[in-house]
Design an enzyme around this catalytic site. Sequence first.
Site: not given
Length: 456
Positions: A155, A276, A282, A289
């Site tokens: 979980h 970024s 970043k 992804e």
Amino acid sequence: MKLWAGRTGGDVDERLSAINNSIGFDSRMFRQDITGSIAHAIMLGKVGVITPEESAQIAEGLKGILADIESGALTIDMTCEDIHTFVEATLTARIGTAGKKLHTARSRNDQVALDIRMYLADEIDRLSGLAKDLISALCDVAEQHLETVMPGYTHLQRAQPVTLGHYLMAYAQMLLRDVDRLADCKARTLVLPLGSGALAGTTYPLDRAYTAELLGFNGISLNSLDGVSDRDFALELLSDLSIMMMHLSRFSEEICLWCSWEFKFVTLADRFSTGSSIMPQKKNPDITELVRGKTGRVYGDLMTLLTAMKGLPLAYNKDMQEDKEALFDAIDTADLSLSVLAPMLRTATFHPANMKKAAAAGFINATDCADYMVRKGVPFRDAYGIVGRLVKHCIERGLTLEELTLPEYREFSLVFDEDVYQAIDLLTCVSQRKLPGGPAPEAVRETIRATREKLQ
Ligand code: ARG
């Protein structure tokens, strides 16, 4: 030029060509088309449908075309209808009359079925190789982290301690099954459809088994209608790739999470990270992804072909030309994903200290604490209740199980002794789980050994 410029003349509207032509995508099967045709021509010569001279002339002509496409001396004419048309037309232009005999006892329907089968078998080998590279990378990195304790989750809540090595080897097992599935699919792919003709076989005395043997196929199709209209092997490959991408996507999701400041279990090498355009601080895991995102394409490709096939009466229907773009897209996507994950993993830096910190904070040794009590004779359900109350006590005081004093322990049960600290030590907890398949370093070492053996 059209191969079928008989009844209709073949002079068609350009909009018909735009929807009908497949050379824009099927040209990538030129090698398989030519190799399949060489085998067909050799077989035609062997059974006497064409003369040995014609057979040799065709085979030589086709080899020349293959060599010239590969060297760049011959460019594929993208205005042709499909790769089959281009190869046959080029052959006839080069060797004359004999070239016109290549298509004897063959239809583009059984020809294209053969070409896709050959193409997919080659791609299966390549993709399996890439999957094996990734499995090797998982084994190599896992081997360095047999004692790197981290929380295992259910979980997405910290549950019980495992090690990074154990975690990575879970993905190695998934990929091993993927490689197995691909091999299984390949066996059903290498069934020869040639001899099915357009749909009803052929009157020529072909030696189908001989052609199959020349091409290294496992056997021949046993029904001509099925031979030209079967795309099960393509659907199987798309299913297999969908399952494999699901595995890569789950792995990618872990890496995305682990790269976050909330976890910080891993830092990807700069060469495998992005930034970024506005936020200077970043460093993003775009690779994982994208693998996660591209997984949906492959599922879509499977749905595309399943849907294209579901309403088709026997035998060949032009809808089936739609198989290729879906297949090629799925293959390219799996190829990209496998190719990038292996070097990304090999160059990543894991952070054992952060993993250990996360492991220390979630009471993930509570089960082991209860098991300790069981070893002292307490029934498990009672032990479970006592440790639950201990955890509550710790949470209220901002403590961990390791930090409780022995007198505190003994307020909850007199079975607790000095040796409880050893029993709940995270590395002890992991090391005790040493059954085959467990997270103990020796068990994981054995899993790595067995996995590498399967890769051979
Ligand atoms: N380009 C076609 C395909 O990919 C080849 C088969 C054409 N057959 C036909 N009867 N028009 O499926």
